[in-house]
Scaffold this motif. Sequence first.
Motif, PDB file in Angstrom:
ATOM      1  N   ALA A   1       2.201   9.401  16.278  1.00 14.70           N
ATOM      2  CA  ALA A   1       1.177   9.025  15.339  1.00 14.70           C
ATOM      3  C   ALA A   1       1.419   9.722  14.054  1.00 14.70           C
ATOM      4  N   PHE A   2       1.880  11.002  14.115  1.00 14.07           N
ATOM      5  CA  PHE A   2       2.443  11.474  12.861  1.00 14.07           C
ATOM      6  C   PHE A   2       3.491  11.106  12.187  1.00 14.07           C
ATOM      7  N   ALA A   3       4.599  10.583  13.024  1.00 15.68           N
ATOM      8  CA  ALA A   3       5.733   9.933  12.542  1.00 15.68           C
ATOM      9  C   ALA A   3       5.538   8.580  11.843  1.00 15.68           C
ATOM     10  N   ILE A   4       4.433   7.754  12.151  1.00 20.52           N
ATOM     11  CA  ILE A   4       4.252   6.437  11.695  1.00 20.52           C
ATOM     12  C   ILE A   4       3.296   6.696  10.348  1.00 20.52           C
ATOM     13  N   ALA A   5       2.729   7.912  10.256  1.00 14.34           N
ATOM     14  CA  ALA A   5       1.928   8.079   9.140  1.00 14.34           C
ATOM     15  C   ALA A   5       3.133   8.594   7.903  1.00 14.34           C
ATOM     16  N   ALA A   6       4.045   9.352   8.567  1.00 10.38           N
ATOM     17  CA  ALA A   6       4.831   9.747   7.592  1.00 10.38           C
ATOM     18  C   ALA A   6       5.854   8.755   7.079  1.00 10.38           C
ATOM     19  N   LEU A   7       6.135   7.860   7.840  1.00  8.88           N
ATOM     20  CA  LEU A   7       7.014   6.304   7.486  1.00  8.88           C
ATOM     21  C   LEU A   7       6.294   5.570   6.637  1.00  8.88           C
ATOM     22  N   ALA A   8       5.193   5.455   6.476  1.00  9.93           N
ATOM     23  CA  ALA A   8       4.216   4.780   5.743  1.00  9.93           C
ATOM     24  C   ALA A   8       4.682   4.567   4.318  1.00  9.93           C
ATOM     25  N   PRO A   9       4.735   5.720   3.466  1.00 15.89           N
ATOM     26  CA  PRO A   9       5.333   5.508   2.289  1.00 15.89           C
ATOM     27  C   PRO A   9       6.720   5.256   2.115  1.00 15.89           C
ATOM     28  N   VAL A  10       7.684   5.518   3.033  1.00 15.92           N
ATOM     29  CA  VAL A  10       8.777   5.193   3.269  1.00 15.92           C
ATOM     30  C   VAL A  10       8.963   3.825   3.304  1.00 15.92           C
ATOM     31  N   ALA A  11       8.394   3.188   4.303  1.00 17.86           N
ATOM     32  CA  ALA A  11       8.466   1.770   4.143  1.00 17.86           C
ATOM     33  C   ALA A  11       8.118   1.161   3.103  1.00 17.86           C
ATOM     34  N   THR A  12       7.160   1.648   2.449  1.00 16.33           N
ATOM     35  CA  THR A  12       6.640   0.993   1.200  1.00 16.33           C
ATOM     36  C   THR A  12       7.807   1.084   0.192  1.00 16.33           C
ATOM     37  N   ALA A  13       8.521   2.115   0.015  1.00 16.36           N
ATOM     38  CA  ALA A  13       9.573   2.400  -1.074  1.00 16.36           C
ATOM     39  C   ALA A  13      10.765   1.470  -0.573  1.00 16.36           C
ATOM     40  N   VAL A  14      10.916   1.161   0.720  1.00 17.62           N
ATOM     41  CA  VAL A  14      12.092   0.203   0.993  1.00 17.62           C
ATOM     42  C   VAL A  14      12.006  -0.970   0.820  1.00 17.62           C
ATOM     43  N   ALA A  15      10.575  -1.705   0.839  1.00 16.06           N
ATOM     44  CA  ALA A  15      10.253  -2.812   0.329  1.00 16.06           C
ATOM     45  C   ALA A  15      10.297  -2.872  -0.932  1.00 16.06           C
ATOM     46  N   TYR A  16       9.992  -1.797  -1.993  1.00 15.57           N
ATOM     47  CA  TYR A  16      10.127  -1.893  -3.142  1.00 15.57           C
ATOM     48  C   TYR A  16      11.580  -2.094  -3.721  1.00 15.57           C
ATOM     49  N   VAL A  17      12.453  -1.261  -3.074  1.00 13.90           N
ATOM     50  CA  VAL A  17      13.994  -1.379  -3.316  1.00 13.90           C
ATOM     51  C   VAL A  17      14.408  -2.832  -3.082  1.00 13.90           C
ATOM     52  N   CYS A  18      13.988  -3.361  -1.940  1.00 13.65           N
ATOM     53  CA  CYS A  18      14.399  -4.805  -1.474  1.00 13.65           C
ATOM     54  C   CYS A  18      13.960  -5.693  -2.869  1.00 13.65           C
ATOM     55  N   SER A  19      12.824  -5.574  -3.172  1.00 13.14           N
ATOM     56  CA  SER A  19      12.055  -6.430  -4.103  1.00 13.14           C
ATOM     57  C   SER A  19      12.919  -6.274  -5.548  1.00 13.14           C
ATOM     58  N   GLU A  20      13.582  -5.121  -5.628  1.00 13.31           N
ATOM     59  CA  GLU A  20      14.336  -4.793  -6.919  1.00 13.31           C
ATOM     60  C   GLU A  20      15.555  -5.454  -7.000  1.00 13.31           C
ATOM     61  N   LEU A  21      16.091  -5.454  -5.622  1.00 18.90           N
ATOM     62  CA  LEU A  21      17.474  -6.202  -5.276  1.00 18.90           C
ATOM     63  C   LEU A  21      17.343  -7.707  -5.686  1.00 18.90           C
ATOM     64  N   LEU A  22      16.210  -8.039  -5.058  1.00 23.43           N
ATOM     65  CA  LEU A  22      15.986  -9.734  -5.304  1.00 23.43           C
ATOM     66  C   LEU A  22      16.125 -10.101  -6.716  1.00 23.43           C
ATOM     67  N   LYS A  23      15.256  -9.327  -7.380  1.00 19.50           N
ATOM     68  CA  LYS A  23      14.838  -9.412  -8.806  1.00 19.50           C
ATOM     69  C   LYS A  23      16.106  -9.410  -9.659  1.00 19.50           C
ATOM     70  N   SER A  24      16.885  -8.520  -9.183  1.00 20.40           N
ATOM     71  CA  SER A  24      18.409  -8.269  -9.972  1.00 20.40           C
ATOM     72  C   SER A  24      19.249  -9.640  -9.857  1.00 20.40           C
ATOM     73  N   VAL A  25      18.984 -10.533  -8.664  1.00 20.09           N
ATOM     74  CA  VAL A  25      19.570 -11.731  -8.295  1.00 20.09           C
ATOM     75  C   VAL A  25      19.014 -12.864  -8.810  1.00 20.09           C
ATOM     76  N   LEU A  26      17.624 -12.992  -8.525  1.00 16.47           N
ATOM     77  CA  LEU A  26      17.162 -14.233  -8.953  1.00 16.47           C
ATOM     78  C   LEU A  26      16.346 -14.064 -10.408  1.00 16.47           C
ATOM     79  N   ASP A  27      17.076 -14.473 -11.121  1.00 19.46           N
ATOM     80  CA  ASP A  27      16.742 -14.221 -12.656  1.00 19.46           C
ATOM     81  C   ASP A  27      15.375 -15.487 -12.882  1.00 19.46           C
ATOM     82  N   GLU A  28      14.311 -15.035 -12.880  1.00 17.99           N
ATOM     83  CA  GLU A  28      13.298 -15.894 -13.097  1.00 17.99           C
ATOM     84  C   GLU A  28      12.469 -15.229 -14.501  1.00 17.99           C
ATOM     85  N   GLU A  29      12.201 -15.810 -15.449  1.00 20.66           N
ATOM     86  CA  GLU A  29      11.518 -15.478 -16.623  1.00 20.66           C
ATOM     87  C   GLU A  29      10.144 -15.287 -16.365  1.00 20.66           C
ATOM     88  N   ARG A  30       9.675 -14.327 -16.951  1.00 11.84           N
ATOM     89  CA  ARG A  30       8.174 -14.366 -16.901  1.00 11.84           C
ATOM     90  C   ARG A  30       7.228 -15.414 -17.511  1.00 11.84           C
TER      91      ARG A  30
END
Length: 228
Positions: A68-97
Amino acid sequence: MTVSGVRLPSVSMTFEDDELYRDITGFAQDTPTWVQHTAEVWTEAGILVFGALFVALWWRSRRDGPRAFAIAALAPVATAVAYVCSELLKSVLDEERPCRSVTGAVPSLAECPPTGDWSFPSNHATIAGASAVALFLVRRTLIRLAAPLALLMAFSRVFVGVHHPHDVAAGLLLGAVVAATTVRLCTRPATRLAEAMRASSAPVVRRLSGPGPNAATAAASAPSHRRR
């Protein structure tokens, strides 16, 4: 995207939800000023709310079992990984605002990001989706709080005019999938790490990992062994 000096090919994104974007931003312009200001604050402050929830759950999980402690500690890590994936996609898929590309739309409530800060997918929605799923995996009853917060945060990105509806929909889905996958893949090694941390002789390490449920049980039962 540039990697080691090499420019990788980008892909231009085109979707047909401009009318929905115009409807939402037009509605936003007609709302009271306090609603507009609240949306502008929430669209950024929501990340801080999720961060506070992560910290609170980590602190509480210090008296839970190692998994249970491990999952709680992983929660922000998993969110950070998702953010990095989002940034990688944004750098390839050039959609204007949309605040720059959608014709006939009202001015956005928030300042339109500069060209090069691409729109798809929404980083904020990705973080929101990942946070909601991660919090659910830590404590299932939190979905009643986390899901509405995530949806509201994602919607606010369209409301203030800086994202298309499909940007936030994709962000929510991306965040949820990446967070769930990250936690699933990392729970076992993180649990072993939590056990090792609790067995450590270093006070700082033990402080971070907490005493676990055994210490709490021992402390609760200690008075019954005292002679009166």
